[in-house]
Structure formats: C-alpha cells, structure tokens
Write a protein that holds these residues in place. Structure first.
Motif, PDB file in Angstrom:
ATOM      1  N   LYS A 275       0.859  -1.188   0.000  1.00  0.00           N
ATOM      2  CA  LYS A 275       0.000   0.000   0.000  1.00  0.00           C
ATOM      3  C   LYS A 275       0.891   1.232   0.000  1.00  0.00           C
ATOM      4  O   LYS A 275       1.933   1.252   0.678  1.00  0.00           O
ATOM      5  N   LEU A 276       0.472   2.245  -0.734  1.00  0.00           N
ATOM      6  CA  LEU A 276       1.228   3.498  -0.758  1.00  0.00           C
ATOM      7  C   LEU A 276       0.279   4.650  -0.480  1.00  0.00           C
ATOM      8  O   LEU A 276      -0.801   4.742  -1.073  1.00  0.00           O
ATOM      9  N   SER A 277       0.677   5.511   0.442  1.00  0.00           N
ATOM     10  CA  SER A 277      -0.121   6.679   0.790  1.00  0.00           C
ATOM     11  C   SER A 277       0.648   7.951   0.454  1.00  0.00           C
ATOM     12  O   SER A 277       1.797   8.116   0.871  1.00  0.00           O
ATOM     13  N   GLN A 278       0.011   8.815  -0.323  1.00  0.00           N
ATOM     14  CA  GLN A 278       0.533  10.155  -0.590  1.00  0.00           C
ATOM     15  C   GLN A 278      -0.414  11.164   0.033  1.00  0.00           C
ATOM     16  O   GLN A 278      -1.633  11.046  -0.113  1.00  0.00           O
ATOM     17  N   LYS A 279       0.135  12.137   0.724  1.00  0.00           N
ATOM     18  CA  LYS A 279      -0.676  13.103   1.465  1.00  0.00           C
ATOM     19  C   LYS A 279      -1.745  13.723   0.563  1.00  0.00           C
ATOM     20  O   LYS A 279      -1.436  14.224  -0.516  1.00  0.00           O
ATOM     21  N   GLY A 280      -2.983  13.623   0.993  1.00  0.00           N
ATOM     22  CA  GLY A 280      -4.069  14.251   0.257  1.00  0.00           C
ATOM     23  C   GLY A 280      -4.567  13.479  -0.952  1.00  0.00           C
ATOM     24  O   GLY A 280      -5.421  13.971  -1.695  1.00  0.00           O
ATOM     25  N   LYS A 281      -4.049  12.265  -1.168  1.00  0.00           N
ATOM     26  CA  LYS A 281      -4.473  11.453  -2.322  1.00  0.00           C
ATOM     27  C   LYS A 281      -4.999  10.103  -1.856  1.00  0.00           C
ATOM     28  O   LYS A 281      -4.762   9.682  -0.730  1.00  0.00           O
ATOM     29  N   ASP A 282      -5.704   9.425  -2.765  1.00  0.00           N
ATOM     30  CA  ASP A 282      -6.208   8.090  -2.448  1.00  0.00           C
ATOM     31  C   ASP A 282      -5.060   7.102  -2.270  1.00  0.00           C
ATOM     32  O   ASP A 282      -4.033   7.196  -2.967  1.00  0.00           O
ATOM     33  N   ILE A 283      -5.247   6.154  -1.364  1.00  0.00           N
ATOM     34  CA  ILE A 283      -4.234   5.109  -1.155  1.00  0.00           C
ATOM     35  C   ILE A 283      -4.210   4.173  -2.365  1.00  0.00           C
ATOM     36  O   ILE A 283      -5.249   3.793  -2.891  1.00  0.00           O
ATOM     37  N   ILE A 284      -3.022   3.846  -2.795  1.00  0.00           N
ATOM     38  CA  ILE A 284      -2.825   2.891  -3.896  1.00  0.00           C
ATOM     39  C   ILE A 284      -2.484   1.539  -3.279  1.00  0.00           C
ATOM     40  O   ILE A 284      -1.613   1.460  -2.409  1.00  0.00           O
ATOM     41  N   GLN A 285      -3.156   0.484  -3.713  1.00  0.00           N
ATOM     42  CA  GLN A 285      -2.838  -0.870  -3.232  1.00  0.00           C
ATOM     43  C   GLN A 285      -2.633  -1.792  -4.424  1.00  0.00           C
ATOM     44  O   GLN A 285      -3.456  -1.818  -5.347  1.00  0.00           O
ATOM     45  N   LEU A 286      -1.527  -2.533  -4.405  1.00  0.00           N
ATOM     46  CA  LEU A 286      -1.237  -3.491  -5.468  1.00  0.00           C
ATOM     47  C   LEU A 286      -0.931  -4.857  -4.850  1.00  0.00           C
ATOM     48  O   LEU A 286      -0.306  -4.929  -3.784  1.00  0.00           O
ATOM     49  N   PRO A 287      -1.336  -5.943  -5.500  1.00  0.00           N
ATOM     50  CA  PRO A 287      -1.039  -7.283  -4.978  1.00  0.00           C
ATOM     51  C   PRO A 287       0.407  -7.676  -5.248  1.00  0.00           C
ATOM     52  O   PRO A 287       1.040  -7.171  -6.186  1.00  0.00           O
ATOM     53  N   ALA A 288       0.929  -8.579  -4.439  1.00  0.00           N
ATOM     54  CA  ALA A 288       2.264  -9.137  -4.697  1.00  0.00           C
ATOM     55  C   ALA A 288       2.208 -10.041  -5.926  1.00  0.00           C
ATOM     56  O   ALA A 288       1.154 -10.573  -6.275  1.00  0.00           O
ATOM     57  N   ILE A 289       3.349 -10.184  -6.583  1.00  0.00           N
ATOM     58  CA  ILE A 289       3.456 -11.138  -7.682  1.00  0.00           C
ATOM     59  C   ILE A 289       3.622 -12.525  -7.066  1.00  0.00           C
ATOM     60  O   ILE A 289       4.472 -12.724  -6.192  1.00  0.00           O
TER      61      ILE A 289
END
Length: 308
Positions: A233-247
């Motif tokens: 998961k990646l969080s950038q201030k003021g933006k939606d959280i991005i979530q990607l599955p593992a390979i």
C-alpha cells in the motif's frame, strides 16, 4: 543533471545466511557468506539496473573488508567514500534462512563509524537521492553524521529516502528510535516500511491508516507499506491510497533482501521519473525475483531497465 543517482549511506556487512531452510539460528548447522546490509543491497541493485550508485560506509581493514570492495566494484558501485578502519573488524550478521522475516544475530564493529568527512558538500551537490536506514541510524557516530548530512542534503535539493528497518536488537531503546526517526522525517523522505517493522516499533499491530497518519503528521508526503505476500500500500498526502497485490512466487527460496530489492526497484523507477504506480510495479517485480534466489539477485535484473 545530477551525477550520482543514489547515494547510499549506512551499513555494509557480511551476512552469513543459514543453509538449512526454515530453522532458527540455534538449529542452523551451516552458513554461506554473502555481502549484506540494506543500503549496500540497494546500492548494488541500483548499479546493476544501470544507475550511478555511490556507497558511504565503514569496514575493517581485513579480508571481509577486501571482499566487500571487490563485490561492490565488480558491479560498478563507487566505493571512494568507504573508509577502512585499522582498529575495528568488519561487521558480520548471522541470519536464518526463511520465507518470512528472518531471525538474525548481529556482531557490529566497523559499520557504525561513519564520519562527516566521508560525505562532502561536493558529493551532496551531485546527488539526486540520499538513502539510509533505521539500522544505520541506531548507533553513534553514524547517527549524528547521517542526521547532519541528511539536513545538508535536504537543503541542497536532494530527495531523501529511508528504510525504517527497525529491530529491538540494534537499538538501546524504542524512545531513542522514535526520536531519531521523527528527526529524519522532517526532511520529507520517501519512506519504506513493513508491517513487521511497525509491529516491532509500536509493540502492537496498528491499522494501516494509523501508520500512514503517523508519518504524514511528521511531515512525510509519501509512505510505502509492504505487506509481504499481500502486496503493498502506498499513501501520498491528500491522495487516495494505492494498493497493489504481490506477484505470486510458487517456490520462495529466501526472503533476506526482498525488501531491499523492492525498494531498489521503486527508487530506480523514481529516478526515471515514472508515475508512483509504475514505481510500485517495478518494485514488486524485483522483490518477486529476489524471493526466488538465495543471496544476490540474478544477473538478468537489468531487463527491468528496458521496461521504462
């Protein structure tokens, strides 16, 4: 254009990784020698991906130190700022071989004796990313050196980065660790953390939004939380959280260095000015490759550089 894509400051070690799979150190009979240390892995991976990587570290004036220079030089890492110490042996760590977070025992000698004269203002003026680790910040004099030079790097326009690879075994206490981490966060670094790191640091399983809020409140814009087999998961201030599955990896050989491989891929794509989601995709590919190999990444990692 900056001449140095990434300046890695911190521990260079000899890792002795257990030969027996999924046993603790007390039951491990044989160990194989590898070059280790989180910033060292990032420097080597970055160089092999085609970036200009420089390493700042300290080693003993001994056979292990010579081995470190040989290994770094053969992949093209600039080793000029690495210092040899006459009175301290090279640091070594014994690591269990596991598909989860491995157990380790550290014998630290030379690695934390990084001094200010190893990181000149001229070096920082040529640097794009200044990267370090929680491990490197755990002991003085390296701690004082890195915090001072991180401030200087920030003021000179570098982008900072840190792997919050916290472990109780290498810090005197958690209070010191939190103070130092917060001090580094004032320079708005790119942050890489894992669920295990956070569990060790806060003594409890925090909800992911609380982890992100903690770092955002300390002045950090971008936080990357790795979730092992569940992805990232990646969080950038003021933006939606991005979530990607593992390979998916069917046959996990060794998890040691998988986080470093992940972060190497992320920073590589970041240097190439790719969108953050692409940075995560490259990072996940490199982590999956590492899980399938004991010790170093395979020689074909430079194929990832063709994807960007």
């Amino acid at each position: 254009m900056k001449k140095i894509d990434i300046l890695c400051v911190g521990e260079v070690l000899i890792d002795f990784i257990g030969h027996q799979t999924d046993v603790l150190i007390n039951n491990t009979r044989d160990y194989h020698r590898y070059l280790g240390g989180s910033p060292t892995n990032v420097a080597m991976n970055s160089a092999r991906l085609g970036l200009n990587a420089t390493m700042v570290a300290t080693v003993g004036d001994d056979g292990f130190g010579e081995y470190i220079f040989e290994r770094l030089n053969e992949v093209g890492v600039n080793t000029e700022p690495i210092k040899k110490l006459k009175n301290k042996p090279t640091s070594v760590i014994f690591v269990s071989r596991s598909d989860k977070t491995p157990e380790f025992v550290a014998y630290r000698e030379a690695d934390y004796h990084i001094s200010e004269n190893q990181i000149s203002s001229n070096l920082l003026s040529q640097t794009y990313i200044f990267h370090t680790t929680c491990f490197a910040l755990s002991k003085n004099p390296s701690r004082t050196t890195i915090l001072k030079k991180a401030h200087e790097a920030f003021d000179s326009g570098c982008k900072l980065s840190i792997d919050i690879n916290y472990a109780d075994e290498i810090w005197d206490n958690k209070e010191d660790a939190l103070k130092v981490i917060k001090a580094y966060c004032k320079f708005n670094p790119l942050i890489k953390i894992s669920e295990d790191d956070m569990l060790r640091l806060f003594n409890k399983q925090l909800p992911h939004n609380e982890i992100f809020d903690f770092f955002h409140s300390e002045g950090v814009e971008t936080i990357c939380l790795t979730l092992g087999s569940k992805g990232v998961k990646l969080s950038q201030k003021g933006k939606d959280i991005i979530q990607l599955p593992a390979i998916k990896v069917d046959n996990v050989m060794d998890a040691t260095g998988a986080g470093d491989a992940f972060w190497s891929g992320f920073l590589f794509a970041y240097v190439k000015k790719r969108p953050v989601e692409e940075c995560l995709e490259v990072a996940l590919q490199l982590a999956a490759l590492k899980l399938q190999n004991v010790g170093r990444l395979p020689d074909n990692i430079n194929i990832l550089s063709n994807l960007l």
